[in-house]
Motif scaffolding. Structure first.
Motif, PDB file in Angstrom:
ATOM      1  N   PHE A 174      -2.846   9.258 -18.585  1.00 18.41           N
ATOM      2  CA  PHE A 174      -2.765   7.811 -18.769  1.00 18.41           C
ATOM      3  C   PHE A 174      -1.773   7.193 -17.777  1.00 18.41           C
ATOM      4  O   PHE A 174      -2.032   6.146 -17.173  1.00 18.41           O
ATOM      5  N   LEU A 175      -0.646   7.879 -17.572  1.00 14.36           N
ATOM      6  CA  LEU A 175       0.350   7.409 -16.614  1.00 14.36           C
ATOM      7  C   LEU A 175      -0.213   7.360 -15.198  1.00 14.36           C
ATOM      8  O   LEU A 175      -0.005   6.391 -14.456  1.00 14.36           O
ATOM      9  N   ILE A 176      -0.926   8.423 -14.821  1.00 17.33           N
ATOM     10  CA  ILE A 176      -1.520   8.477 -13.489  1.00 17.33           C
ATOM     11  C   ILE A 176      -2.501   7.333 -13.301  1.00 17.33           C
ATOM     12  O   ILE A 176      -2.562   6.695 -12.244  1.00 17.33           O
ATOM     13  N   LYS A 177      -3.284   7.074 -14.345  1.00 13.43           N
ATOM     14  CA  LYS A 177      -4.273   5.985 -14.279  1.00 13.43           C
ATOM     15  C   LYS A 177      -3.598   4.647 -14.041  1.00 13.43           C
ATOM     16  O   LYS A 177      -4.068   3.834 -13.222  1.00 13.43           O
ATOM     17  N   ILE A 178      -2.471   4.387 -14.722  1.00 12.65           N
ATOM     18  CA  ILE A 178      -1.777   3.104 -14.601  1.00 12.65           C
ATOM     19  C   ILE A 178      -1.119   2.965 -13.233  1.00 12.65           C
ATOM     20  O   ILE A 178      -1.291   1.969 -12.531  1.00 12.65           O
ATOM     21  N   VAL A 179      -0.384   4.000 -12.841  1.00 11.55           N
ATOM     22  CA  VAL A 179       0.407   3.920 -11.603  1.00 11.55           C
ATOM     23  C   VAL A 179      -0.488   3.958 -10.367  1.00 11.55           C
ATOM     24  O   VAL A 179      -0.168   3.360  -9.333  1.00 11.55           O
ATOM     25  N   SER A 180      -1.615   4.669 -10.449  1.00 10.46           N
ATOM     26  CA  SER A 180      -2.499   4.828  -9.283  1.00 10.46           C
ATOM     27  C   SER A 180      -3.761   3.978  -9.398  1.00 10.46           C
ATOM     28  O   SER A 180      -4.773   4.292  -8.773  1.00 10.46           O
ATOM     29  N   ALA A 181      -3.699   2.918 -10.171  1.00  9.87           N
ATOM     30  CA  ALA A 181      -4.894   2.109 -10.429  1.00  9.87           C
ATOM     31  C   ALA A 181      -5.365   1.334  -9.210  1.00  9.87           C
ATOM     32  O   ALA A 181      -6.523   0.927  -9.140  1.00  9.87           O
ATOM     33  N   SER A 182      -4.486   1.104  -8.241  1.00 11.90           N
ATOM     34  CA  SER A 182      -4.872   0.332  -7.053  1.00 11.90           C
ATOM     35  C   SER A 182      -4.115   0.841  -5.839  1.00 11.90           C
ATOM     36  O   SER A 182      -3.094   1.531  -5.945  1.00 11.90           O
ATOM     37  N   CYS A 183      -4.636   0.490  -4.658  1.00 14.21           N
ATOM     38  CA  CYS A 183      -3.959   0.855  -3.402  1.00 14.21           C
ATOM     39  C   CYS A 183      -2.574   0.216  -3.343  1.00 14.21           C
ATOM     40  O   CYS A 183      -1.618   0.810  -2.833  1.00 14.21           O
ATOM     41  N   LYS A 184      -2.481  -1.006  -3.882  1.00 14.06           N
ATOM     42  CA  LYS A 184      -1.203  -1.724  -3.871  1.00 14.06           C
ATOM     43  C   LYS A 184      -0.135  -0.946  -4.638  1.00 14.06           C
ATOM     44  O   LYS A 184       1.000  -0.802  -4.174  1.00 14.06           O
TER      45      LYS A 184
ATOM     46  N   ASN B 225       7.849  -2.903 -12.521  1.00 17.08           N
ATOM     47  CA  ASN B 225       7.317  -3.998 -11.699  1.00 17.08           C
ATOM     48  C   ASN B 225       5.988  -4.500 -12.242  1.00 17.08           C
ATOM     49  O   ASN B 225       5.714  -5.710 -12.226  1.00 17.08           O
ATOM     50  N   ILE B 226       5.143  -3.581 -12.718  1.00 20.03           N
ATOM     51  CA  ILE B 226       3.854  -3.977 -13.289  1.00 20.03           C
ATOM     52  C   ILE B 226       4.079  -4.832 -14.534  1.00 20.03           C
ATOM     53  O   ILE B 226       3.414  -5.849 -14.748  1.00 20.03           O
ATOM     54  N   ILE B 227       5.050  -4.425 -15.364  1.00 19.05           N
ATOM     55  CA  ILE B 227       5.369  -5.168 -16.592  1.00 19.05           C
ATOM     56  C   ILE B 227       5.882  -6.570 -16.243  1.00 19.05           C
ATOM     57  O   ILE B 227       5.470  -7.571 -16.850  1.00 19.05           O
ATOM     58  N   ASP B 228       6.773  -6.650 -15.233  1.00 18.29           N
ATOM     59  CA  ASP B 228       7.358  -7.940 -14.866  1.00 18.29           C
ATOM     60  C   ASP B 228       6.338  -8.892 -14.242  1.00 18.29           C
ATOM     61  O   ASP B 228       6.398 -10.108 -14.454  1.00 18.29           O
ATOM     62  N   ASP B 229       5.406  -8.319 -13.467  1.00 15.97           N
ATOM     63  CA  ASP B 229       4.441  -9.157 -12.736  1.00 15.97           C
ATOM     64  C   ASP B 229       3.190  -9.482 -13.538  1.00 15.97           C
ATOM     65  O   ASP B 229       2.467 -10.423 -13.197  1.00 15.97           O
ATOM     66  N   ALA B 230       2.913  -8.698 -14.574  1.00 12.57           N
ATOM     67  CA  ALA B 230       1.656  -8.861 -15.310  1.00 12.57           C
ATOM     68  C   ALA B 230       1.683 -10.095 -16.197  1.00 12.57           C
ATOM     69  O   ALA B 230       2.706 -10.459 -16.769  1.00 12.57           O
ATOM     70  N   ILE B 231       0.535 -10.751 -16.266  1.00 14.95           N
ATOM     71  CA  ILE B 231       0.373 -11.835 -17.226  1.00 14.95           C
ATOM     72  C   ILE B 231       0.284 -11.216 -18.614  1.00 14.95           C
ATOM     73  O   ILE B 231      -0.336 -10.174 -18.798  1.00 14.95           O
ATOM     74  N   LEU B 232       0.950 -11.830 -19.593  1.00 17.99           N
ATOM     75  CA  LEU B 232       0.997 -11.275 -20.938  1.00 17.99           C
ATOM     76  C   LEU B 232      -0.417 -10.956 -21.427  1.00 17.99           C
ATOM     77  O   LEU B 232      -1.284 -11.825 -21.473  1.00 17.99           O
TER      78      LEU B 232
ATOM     79  N   GLU C  88      -2.546  -8.933 -19.890  1.00 15.61           N
ATOM     80  CA  GLU C  88      -3.329  -8.357 -18.800  1.00 15.61           C
ATOM     81  C   GLU C  88      -2.494  -7.278 -18.118  1.00 15.61           C
ATOM     82  O   GLU C  88      -1.571  -7.578 -17.365  1.00 15.61           O
ATOM     83  N   HIS C  89      -2.819  -6.019 -18.396  1.00 12.77           N
ATOM     84  CA  HIS C  89      -2.116  -4.842 -17.873  1.00 12.77           C
ATOM     85  C   HIS C  89      -0.714  -4.672 -18.471  1.00 12.77           C
ATOM     86  O   HIS C  89      -0.112  -3.610 -18.322  1.00 12.77           O
ATOM     87  N   TRP C  90      -0.204  -5.716 -19.097  1.00 11.90           N
ATOM     88  CA  TRP C  90       1.159  -5.633 -19.622  1.00 11.90           C
ATOM     89  C   TRP C  90       1.275  -4.575 -20.714  1.00 11.90           C
ATOM     90  O   TRP C  90       2.203  -3.761 -20.693  1.00 11.90           O
ATOM     91  N   ALA C  91       0.357  -4.581 -21.658  1.00 15.12           N
ATOM     92  CA  ALA C  91       0.423  -3.647 -22.785  1.00 15.12           C
ATOM     93  C   ALA C  91       0.314  -2.203 -22.315  1.00 15.12           C
ATOM     94  O   ALA C  91       1.040  -1.324 -22.797  1.00 15.12           O
ATOM     95  N   GLU C  92      -0.611  -1.946 -21.355  1.00 19.72           N
ATOM     96  CA  GLU C  92      -0.765  -0.583 -20.835  1.00 19.72           C
ATOM     97  C   GLU C  92       0.497  -0.113 -20.138  1.00 19.72           C
ATOM     98  O   GLU C  92       0.958   1.018 -20.345  1.00 19.72           O
ATOM     99  N   ALA C  93       1.044  -0.960 -19.274  1.00 21.04           N
ATOM    100  CA  ALA C  93       2.257  -0.584 -18.537  1.00 21.04           C
ATOM    101  C   ALA C  93       3.441  -0.395 -19.478  1.00 21.04           C
ATOM    102  O   ALA C  93       4.251   0.532 -19.305  1.00 21.04           O
ATOM    103  N   GLU C  94       3.548  -1.270 -20.474  1.00 20.98           N
ATOM    104  CA  GLU C  94       4.638  -1.154 -21.451  1.00 20.98           C
ATOM    105  C   GLU C  94       4.529   0.158 -22.225  1.00 20.98           C
ATOM    106  O   GLU C  94       5.517   0.857 -22.452  1.00 20.98           O
TER     107      GLU C  94
END
Length: 524
Positions: free
Chosen positions: A159-169, A234-241, A243-249
């Motif tokens: 699950f961690l790999i999926k979140i952190v490696s979800a995009s090239c960015k 950074n994903i948590i700080d940048d994510a719209i509540l 959208e991706h916030w819950a997964e990253a948290e």
């Protein structure tokens, strides 16, 4: 698509064009596709026939493994291991036994993947083979995570790999943070510097059929723990509540939990011990002598870690937690859970796996077989062990008279062959087998040669089945994920067994295709 496969397909296309006449011009593309599939089947049938002829009436072993393809279907690889007439060990992708008149009595080894669905699905076949052929020794290979906290840990890890490696960015961000972290540690003289050290990388993805890849993933996460935390933050700080916030948290909370970090360190230590054995089992060529030594040393090191490793692991873990501000629970209150339910349970599972894979009978078989290894024979030729090998493990392959003759033949073999200067240059059992054929000593020492061939069917390496699944990913891709099983099998036969298909002439393919058409007309 690789160059070899393209060459094979171009060869098929030339055959297709041979059969494309003016009579089928109106449906050219559709008929070309149908003819293409049929000719591919001709190729596959010819490969299977060539393998069947190469096996002849010799002894062989089977390896069965399974993995999911791109369309999420469970696919099985059946691999035959045998020695050909020139003394070369061959491992070939094949189909089912009964379809090709292969005698089950000639099986001398069977190996199955250890996943629970595989054990259940093939349990009946294992029993059937052992019932009909008691000398088809069963070697069980598995990479299952049976301890519940460990299983949960790997699910979280993926699950961690999926979140952190979800995009090239995010991957690029991880590399930048990793580079900054390396520079900081070097400035504080907390990292050694030198050629090849401190490479900037990303988290390693595990490969389903390669257990060593999980070790690389665990090691890379430990090495990049701080950068991974920073990217998640950074994903948590940048994510719209929402959208991706819950997964990253959720990923951040899991990564900073004491139990996750505890298991991360535990898996790093245990995999560090077993990785050399795993790598050896995945080697294309593996000698028996090395396997015996690696199994023995791995068992001893795991047992030593169980007996003496708890205090060192805990010290390293607490230091790591303090560095990353992770709360450490009061260990006396949680002693049973962490030490008994996780630490002991994980290590005992590892020991049980190795003991199951290499039980006493298997280890004795390997030990006696190692007497044939040239390096071992030069130091001390153990003719008594070789007689025991035949008596205890291959009684059906030698008559009572041959067992009596064997002792004398071994005596002559020791003084006439082992002392040969050319014998001293041999480094492995497979080289010995080829040399015996080349020098015609296989005719003078037929019983010894028979033993060598039988021992060479021993299953040590797991490479070929894994190679089949790697090939499957090339042949059946996201863009060709609706490929039927028969077409997939035929394509894999053509792709994997290139050395066989390269020997087929265009005329032979044309002839077989015409025979196929004639039979269909005859029985239609």
């Amino acid at each position: 698509m690789c160059k070899d496969l393209m060459n094979q397909l171009q060869h098929l296309q030339r055959v297709v064009n041979h059969f494309t006449t003016e009579q089928i011009a109106n449906n050219r593309l559709q008929l070309k596709a149908l003819i293409f599939i049929e000719i591919l089947h001709v190729f596959s049938a010819k490969v299977k026939k060539a393998i069947r002829e190469e096996i002849s009436d010799g002894k062989f072993c089977i390896m069965v493994d399974e993995a999911r393809d791109e369309s999420m279907k469970e696919q099985m690889a059946v691999v035959f291991r045998y020695v050909n007439a020139e003394g070369f060990v061959k491992e070939r992708i094949y189909s089912l036994l009964s379809q090709h008149c292969l005698d089950i009595q000639n099986i001398r080894r069977q190996r199955y993947d250890g996943a629970s669905n595989m054990r259940g699905m093939w349990n009946g076949l294992q029993a059937l083979i052992l019932n009909d052929c008691p000398y088809a020794y069963y070697i069980h290979l598995k990479a299952s995570k049976q301890v519940v906290p460990i299983s949960g840990f790997f699910l979280t890890l993926l699950f961690l790999i999926k979140i952190v490696s979800a995009s090239c960015k995010r991957n690029e961000q991880l590399k930048v943070v990793n580079a900054n972290d390396i520079a900081r540690l070097i400035n504080h003289e907390e990292l050694e510097t030198g050629s090849g050290l401190n490479q900037i990388s990303t988290l390693q993805r595990p490969v389903e059929t390669r257990w060593s890849s999980h070790f690389r993933l665990v090691s890379s996460l430990l090495r990049m723990f701080t950068p991974t935390l920073e990217v998640l933050q950074n994903i948590i700080d940048d994510a719209i509540l929402g959208e991706h916030w819950a997964e990253a948290e959720s990923a951040y909370e899991s990564l900073t939990s004491f139990e996750f970090v505890f298991i991360l360190h535990l898996e790093k230590e245990t995999m560090d011990i077993t990785d050399k054995l795993c790598q050896a089992l995945q080697s294309q060529s593996q000698d028996i002598l090395n396997a015996v030594h690696l199994v023995s040393s791995t068992k001893a090191l795991i047992q030593k870690f169980r007996d003496d490793g708890w205090d060192g692991l805990l010290t390293t873990l607490i230091s790591f937690c303090e560095k990353h501000s992770i709360d450490v629970p009061y260990m006396n209150a949680r002693y049973h859970h962490y030490r008994v339910n996780i630490f002991y349970a994980t290590i005992d599972s590892q020991l049980q796996e190795i003991n199951h894979r290499f039980n006493e009978d298997t280890m004795e078989l390997l030990r006696l077989s190692s007497a044939l290894e040239p390096r071992k024979a030069l130091k001390s030729f153990r003719s008594r062990d070789l007689c025991l090998l035949v008596k205890n493990f291959y009684p059906q392959d030698f008559t009572d008279y041959e067992k009596q003759v064997l002792e004398k033949e071994l005596y002559h073999f020791e003084y006439n062959v082992v002392q040969d200067p050319e014998f001293k240059k041999l480094k492995s059992l497979s080289e010995l087998c080829q040399w015996l054929v080349r020098t015609r000593n296989s005719e003078h020492y037929k019983l010894v040669y028979r033993m060598v061939r039988l021992v060479l069917t021993l299953l040590v390496s797991t490479t070929t089945t894994e190679r089949a699944f790697s090939a499957k990913k090339v042949v059946k891709t996201n863009f060709r994920n609706k490929m039927e099983n028969d077409l997939l099998m035929d394509s894999l036969m053509l792709y994997i067994e290139k050395d066989i298909t390269s020997t087929f002439s265009l005329d032979s393919i044309v002839d077989d295709f015409e025979d196929l058409k004639e039979r269909r007309v005859l029985f239609s």
